[in-house]
Design an enzyme around this catalytic site. Structure first.
Site, PDB file in Angstrom:
ATOM      1  CE  LYS A  99      -3.436   2.972   0.444  1.00  0.00           C
ATOM      2  NZ  LYS A  99      -4.557   3.057  -0.289  1.00  0.00           N
ATOM      3  CE  LYS A 128      -3.372   7.358   7.491  1.00  0.00           C
ATOM      4  NZ  LYS A 128      -3.812   6.106   6.728  1.00  0.00           N
TER       5      LYS A 128
HETATM    6  P1  NAP Z   1     -12.510   8.792   7.036  1.00  0.00           P
HETATM    7  O1  NAP Z   1     -13.612   9.247   6.225  1.00  0.00           O
HETATM    8  O2  NAP Z   1     -11.981   9.905   7.930  1.00  0.00           O
HETATM    9  O3  NAP Z   1     -13.118   7.971   8.155  1.00  0.00           O
HETATM   10  C1  NAP Z   1     -12.341   7.584   9.259  1.00  0.00           C
HETATM   11  C2  NAP Z   1     -13.048   6.467  10.080  1.00  0.00           C
HETATM   12  O4  NAP Z   1     -12.275   5.923  11.105  1.00  0.00           O
HETATM   13  C3  NAP Z   1     -14.425   6.856  10.814  1.00  0.00           C
HETATM   14  O5  NAP Z   1     -15.227   5.921  10.615  1.00  0.00           O
HETATM   15  C4  NAP Z   1     -13.935   7.357  12.234  1.00  0.00           C
HETATM   16  O6  NAP Z   1     -14.959   7.354  13.153  1.00  0.00           O
HETATM   17  C5  NAP Z   1     -13.087   6.062  12.432  1.00  0.00           C
HETATM   18  N1  NAP Z   1     -11.914   6.316  13.288  1.00  0.00           N
HETATM   19  C6  NAP Z   1     -11.035   7.204  13.047  1.00  0.00           C
HETATM   20  N2  NAP Z   1     -10.192   7.221  14.509  1.00  0.00           N
HETATM   21  C7  NAP Z   1     -10.776   6.288  15.204  1.00  0.00           C
HETATM   22  C8  NAP Z   1     -10.752   5.964  16.724  1.00  0.00           C
HETATM   23  N3  NAP Z   1      -9.564   6.406  17.355  1.00  0.00           N
HETATM   24  N4  NAP Z   1     -11.526   4.849  17.077  1.00  0.00           N
HETATM   25  C9  NAP Z   1     -12.568   4.574  16.495  1.00  0.00           C
HETATM   26  N5  NAP Z   1     -12.671   4.791  15.186  1.00  0.00           N
HETATM   27  C10 NAP Z   1     -12.184   5.936  14.417  1.00  0.00           C
HETATM   28  O7  NAP Z   1     -11.464   8.087   6.325  1.00  0.00           O
HETATM   29  P2  NAP Z   1     -11.591   7.086   5.236  1.00  0.00           P
HETATM   30  O8  NAP Z   1     -11.211   7.630   3.951  1.00  0.00           O
HETATM   31  O9  NAP Z   1     -12.633   6.186   5.316  1.00  0.00           O
HETATM   32  O10 NAP Z   1     -10.105   5.909   5.436  1.00  0.00           O
HETATM   33  C11 NAP Z   1     -10.222   5.092   6.221  1.00  0.00           C
HETATM   34  C12 NAP Z   1      -8.781   4.378   6.068  1.00  0.00           C
HETATM   35  O11 NAP Z   1      -8.673   3.691   4.661  1.00  0.00           O
HETATM   36  C13 NAP Z   1      -7.748   4.900   6.254  1.00  0.00           C
HETATM   37  O12 NAP Z   1      -6.444   4.141   7.054  1.00  0.00           O
HETATM   38  C14 NAP Z   1      -7.369   5.441   4.998  1.00  0.00           C
HETATM   39  O13 NAP Z   1      -5.748   5.855   4.631  1.00  0.00           O
HETATM   40  C15 NAP Z   1      -7.641   4.335   4.152  1.00  0.00           C
HETATM   41  N6  NAP Z   1      -7.843   4.587   2.571  1.00  0.00           N
HETATM   42  C16 NAP Z   1      -8.618   5.617   2.185  1.00  0.00           C
HETATM   43  C17 NAP Z   1      -8.890   5.820   0.738  1.00  0.00           C
HETATM   44  C18 NAP Z   1      -9.652   6.994   0.334  1.00  0.00           C
HETATM   45  O14 NAP Z   1      -9.667   7.224  -0.805  1.00  0.00           O
HETATM   46  N7  NAP Z   1     -10.449   7.534   0.923  1.00  0.00           N
HETATM   47  C19 NAP Z   1      -8.478   5.146  -0.142  1.00  0.00           C
HETATM   48  C20 NAP Z   1      -7.491   3.642   0.376  1.00  0.00           C
HETATM   49  C21 NAP Z   1      -7.306   3.871   1.638  1.00  0.00           C
HETATM   50  P3  NAP Z   1     -15.899   8.765  13.278  1.00  0.00           P
HETATM   51  O15 NAP Z   1     -17.075   8.431  12.283  1.00  0.00           O
HETATM   52  O16 NAP Z   1     -16.415   8.718  14.607  1.00  0.00           O
HETATM   53  O17 NAP Z   1     -14.898   9.817  12.962  1.00  0.00           O
END
Ligand code: NAP
Length: 297
Positions: A172, A240
């Site tokens: 990744k 990050k």
């Molecule tokens: P996001 O929209 O910011 O969502 C983050 C999620 O994590 C939310 O459900 C949040 O809960 C939860 N969370 C964060 N800190 C937490 C904690 N300490 N305890 C419990 N829950 C927690 O992020 P995302 O874009 O979905 O990304 C999620 C992961 O996938 C990341 O590692 C990111 O790098 C990876 N990713 C993202 C993408 C993309 O295009 N977006 C692509 C590939 C990989 P709340 O709802 O309460 O805030």
């Protein structure tokens, strides 16, 4: 027979992934730190768990998709974390992008409980999560991947076993080095095109299908032209991932010249309060240097 599935983390990515598991007819229990986000899933036929521990107790396989390394640690091993509800034979699949070293440590801790673990970070953006077309790169044992395959297939199209635990996260980071390099090139090229008086949309469609094409150019280029900074992937999360890549590169003694430059450009945008914009807003750092902006469609 299908197993009982838990899904922890319903953010931009987790939301689409969990929806696809429900749509495929699996028995799904969801949990999210902000509980209101579970409502639409309950309406769609899922159950909502009180805590990660409660979800882990009720399910055979627990999928996780949260932000960063400390967040995965909290969800797995914190108070009411999944580990409190896991027992021998259950499987945890982590879709978050986090530290490869920490991943191996988490896998060992779970292994001491007899719990299986796969690191399975994803690529393909919010679009891929919503459409079920993600690329999933997996570290861990082949038999665990086979066990998870029916569920992975509901979320992704390209499922690749890349090595042992931690290898999924390393791949990744390879992906992220490529993504930001492509985004920097797209941003620089669009500014160049604008200075040359070109129609940006026409220039983009002329080159997108050739040797210069990339997912970032095709999907985020039009967003840059429209000055639409809504995130598929936020600057904060992109930064990050580059931090993780630079740390791993440092440990291995590999210079990451372009990646460290882009890491610092993203840092300037965070300092300007733009961390929640999409990663294509990288162009704003270059606009600042160039002294002019993409005009927008
Ligand atoms: P996001 O929209 O910011 O969502 C983050 C999620 O994590 C939310 O459900 C949040 O809960 C939860 N969370 C964060 N800190 C937490 C904690 N300490 N305890 C419990 N829950 C927690 O992020 P995302 O874009 O979905 O990304 C999620 C992961 O996938 C990341 O590692 C990111 O790098 C990876 N990713 C993202 C993408 C993309 O295009 N977006 C692509 C590939 C990989 P709340 O709802 O309460 O805030």
């Amino acid at each position: 027979m299908a197993e009982k599935i838990g899904f922890l983390g319903l953010g931009i990515m987790g939301r689409g992934m969990a929806r696809n598991l429900i749509k495929a007819g699996f028995d799904v229990t969801v949990w999210n730190r902000t509980p209101a986000r579970t409502d639409e899933f309950v309406a769609a036929g899922a159950r909502a768990g009180e805590s990660p521990a409660a979800v882990a107790r009720a399910c055979d396989i627990v999928f996780v998709c949260v932000s960063d390394t400390p967040d995965v640690e909290a969800v797995l091993f914190g108070e009411q974390g999944a580990a409190a509800g896991l027992s021998a034979g259950k499987l945890v699949v982590d879709h978050s992008t986090i530290s490869p070293q920490a991943t191996r440590a988490f896998a060992e801790k779970l292994s001491a409980l007899g719990v299986r673990f796969l690191d399975a970070p994803v690529s393909g953006g919010s679009e891929g999560a919503a459409k079920g077309t993600l690329s999933i790169m997996i570290g861990g044992a082949a038999e665990d991947i086979e066990r998870a395959r029916p569920y992975l297939q509901a979320m992704g199209k390209t499922i690749t076993h890349v090595g042992e635990q931690g290898a999924g996260q390393m791949v990744k980071l390879v992906n992220q080095i490529l993504v930001v390099g492509n985004m920097l090139a797209a941003a620089e090229a669009l500014l160049f095109a604008q200075a040359g008086g070109l129609d940006l949309s026409k220039a983009l469609s002329a080159v997108a299908g050739g040797a210069a094409g990339s997912w970032m150019l095709s999907n985020r280029g039009p967003q840059v032209i429209a000055r639409d900074w809504r995130p598929g992937f936020t600057i904060d999360l992109q930064q990050k991932d580059l931090r993780l890549a630079l740390r791993a590169g440092d440990e291995m003694g590999v210079p990451l010249v372009a990646t460290s430059l882009i890491y610092n450009l993203y840092r300037t945008l965070q300092q300007q309060g733009l961390g929640s914009e999409g990663n294509h807003a990288l162009v704003k750092a270059l606009e600042h240097l160039a002294g002019f902006e993409i005009k927008g469609a």
